[in-house]
Write an enzyme that holds these catalytic residues in place. Structure first.
Site, mmCIF file in Angstrom:
data_model
loop_
_atom_site.group_PDB
_atom_site.id
_atom_site.type_symbol
_atom_site.label_atom_id
_atom_site.label_comp_id
_atom_site.label_asym_id
_atom_site.label_seq_id
_atom_site.Cartn_x
_atom_site.Cartn_y
_atom_site.Cartn_z
ATOM 1 N N ARG A 12 50.378 34.803 29.002
ATOM 2 C CA ARG A 12 51.268 34.974 29.929
ATOM 3 C C ARG A 12 52.645 34.508 29.462
ATOM 4 N NH1 ARG A 12 48.024 32.165 35.219
ATOM 5 N NH2 ARG A 12 46.479 33.696 35.237
ATOM 6 N N GLU A 56 29.449 40.862 41.243
ATOM 7 C CA GLU A 56 30.743 41.732 40.721
ATOM 8 C C GLU A 56 30.242 42.823 39.836
ATOM 9 O OE1 GLU A 56 33.814 41.639 41.773
ATOM 10 O OE2 GLU A 56 34.156 40.081 42.530
ATOM 11 N N LYS A 100 45.997 32.348 41.005
ATOM 12 C CA LYS A 100 45.249 33.645 41.292
ATOM 13 C C LYS A 100 43.739 33.485 41.680
ATOM 14 C CE LYS A 100 47.879 36.178 37.620
ATOM 15 N NZ LYS A 100 47.859 37.206 36.727
ATOM 16 N N LYS A 147 35.903 38.192 36.263
ATOM 17 C CA LYS A 147 37.308 37.698 35.291
ATOM 18 C C LYS A 147 37.322 36.485 36.138
ATOM 19 C CE LYS A 147 41.986 38.470 34.479
ATOM 20 N NZ LYS A 147 43.098 39.364 34.377
ATOM 21 N N LYS A 153 35.158 37.503 31.289
ATOM 22 C CA LYS A 153 36.358 37.106 30.749
ATOM 23 C C LYS A 153 36.811 35.860 31.365
ATOM 24 C CE LYS A 153 41.267 38.042 30.439
ATOM 25 N NZ LYS A 153 42.197 38.985 31.021
ATOM 26 N N TYR A 161 42.124 38.725 19.557
ATOM 27 C CA TYR A 161 43.225 38.734 18.870
ATOM 28 C C TYR A 161 43.029 38.457 17.234
ATOM 29 C CZ TYR A 161 45.034 38.448 23.636
ATOM 30 O OH TYR A 161 45.003 38.638 24.916
ATOM 31 N N SER A 180 43.363 34.729 25.098
ATOM 32 C CA SER A 180 44.597 33.978 24.198
ATOM 33 C C SER A 180 44.605 32.622 24.121
ATOM 34 C CB SER A 180 45.876 34.242 25.090
ATOM 35 O OG SER A 180 45.951 33.752 26.222
HETATM 36 C C1 PBG Z 1 46.365 40.294 33.755
HETATM 37 C C2 PBG Z 1 45.771 39.829 32.550
HETATM 38 C C3 PBG Z 1 45.658 38.722 31.881
HETATM 39 C C4 PBG Z 1 44.824 38.610 30.828
HETATM 40 C C5 PBG Z 1 44.779 40.202 30.592
HETATM 41 N N1 PBG Z 1 45.164 40.713 31.606
HETATM 42 C C6 PBG Z 1 46.020 37.393 32.370
HETATM 43 C C7 PBG Z 1 45.965 36.893 33.859
HETATM 44 O O1 PBG Z 1 44.776 37.292 34.636
HETATM 45 O O2 PBG Z 1 46.748 36.212 34.324
HETATM 46 C C8 PBG Z 1 44.493 37.417 29.911
HETATM 47 C C9 PBG Z 1 44.286 37.747 28.522
HETATM 48 C C10 PBG Z 1 44.350 36.674 27.498
HETATM 49 O O3 PBG Z 1 44.599 35.501 28.092
HETATM 50 O O4 PBG Z 1 44.147 36.952 26.311
HETATM 51 N N2 PBG Z 1 45.879 41.322 34.553
#
Ligand code: PBG
Length: 328
Positions: free
Chosen positions: A207, A235, A219, A197, A250, A315, A276
């Site tokens: 968010r 990982e 992050k 990720k 991701k 989505y 997203s």
């Molecule tokens: C948080 C989490 C995130 C997403 C899924 N779980 C956002 C982040 O890590 O800040 C993002 C999913 C998306 O953007 O569709 N643990």
């Protein structure tokens, strides 16, 4: 006589094109991420994700019925936690009567066969918006966070989750969760690990949806550097040794090379998260009439499968399921 190569013979008509098609996208490849909120009444649109909503719990359960009827195998659940229930420890995350736990129980009563993937991370539950606990210097505490994630995963398993999905990127959390699940007798509950990720700008609209943007910093001390691909394999290896059932990359679209490498590297099923921001870009351009939404979405998701994804969190799942049924 000289031989002329004519690859176009295999593209002459739809029938031959179907026979030689290498990758097929099906509804059975899809997991639909959904946002649940407290209260009742109408779903609340998410402005940066047109077509997506925050569903009050009873409405969400209704919607999950439709999702199941369309043949989509699973949903990924994300809670909108009211500010009043957030704290710096994320303690609402393991409340046995918390929003996620109640939602899972309700889904399992009404639509028992759809797979429910619950998110394991603290960001929707913390006042600071980070996925882990934070010390007074603003550092994210790893092992202390893992202890909370374990409680969270156990409470989700108790509620009936089929898979818990740690999206936090703390070290060692997959192993800790697997051990705790097994000790508590939840040997059938699986782990979908957000293994590779990345610290991505593509999570912005998500968010917005959860009101979970970090209040300070970023992050990058836990999510991966977008410049790195070999590190993704490390990982993947760690999560595999620790007991992950499915590994995930991701975001998806800007990371198809990573999806490909991971698929060559592992024997586990590979998931890709069409996040997203990827969704929002397609929707925005389609609303302007600049691209054809259906064709772009099907092409993009097919490319993710071609790269090696066995399943895709998207989505677009409900639209895709309808399109593949010839519904619009
Ligand atoms: C948080 C989490 C995130 C997403 C899924 N779980 C956002 C982040 O890590 O800040 C993002 C999913 C998306 O953007 O569709 N643990």
């Amino acid at each position: 006589m000289e031989l002329t190569h004519r690859p176009r013979r295999l593209r002459r008509n739809p029938a031959i094109r179907r026979l030689v098609q290498e990758t097929v996208l099906t509804t059975g490849d899809l997991i639909y991420p959904m946002f649940v909120m407290e209260g009742e009444g109408e779903p609340v649109p998410i402005p940066s994700m047109p077509g997506c909503f925050r569903y009050p719990l009873p409405r969400l359960v209704q919607e999950v019925k439709t999702v199941a009827e369309l043949g989509i195998p699973g949903i990924a659940l994300f809670p909108v936690i009211p500010e009043a229930k957030k704290d710096d420890q994320g303690s609402e995350s393991f409340n046995p009567d918390g929003l996620v736990q109640r939602t899972v129980r309700a889904i399992k009563t009404v639509v028992p066969d759809i797979l429910v993937f619950t998110d394991v991370a603290l960001d929707p539950f913390t006042t600071h918006g980070h996925d882990g606990l934070v010390d007074d210097q603003g550092r994210i505490l790893n092992d202390e966070t893992v202890e909370v994630l374990v409680k969270m995963a156990l409470s989700q398993a108790a509620a009936g989750a089929d898979f818990v999905a740690p999206s936090d990127m703390m070290d060692g959390r997959v192993g800790a969760i697997r051990r705790a699940l097994d000790q508590a007798g939840y040997t059938q509950v699986g782990i979908l690990a957000y293994s590779a990720k990345y610290a991505s700008a593509y999570y912005g609209p998500f968010r917005d949806a959860l009101d979970s943007a970090p209040k300070f910093g970023d992050k990058k001390t836990y999510q991966m550097d977008p410049a790195n691909a070999r590190e993704a394999l490390k990982e993947i290896d760690l999560d595999t040794i620790e007991g992950a059932d499915i590994v995930m990359v991701k975001p998806a679209l800007a990371y198809l090379d990573v999806v490909y490498r991971v698929k060559q590297h592992t024997h586990l099923p590979v998931a890709a998260y069409n996040v997203s921001g990827e969704y929002a870009m397609v929707k925005a351009a389609a609303q302007q009439g600049w691209i054809e939404e259906k064709k772009v979405v099907l092409e993009t998701l097919t490319a993710m499968k071609r790269a090696g994804a066995d399943m895709i969190l998207t989505y677009h799942a409900v639209d895709v399921a309808r399109w593949l049924r010839g519904m619009h």
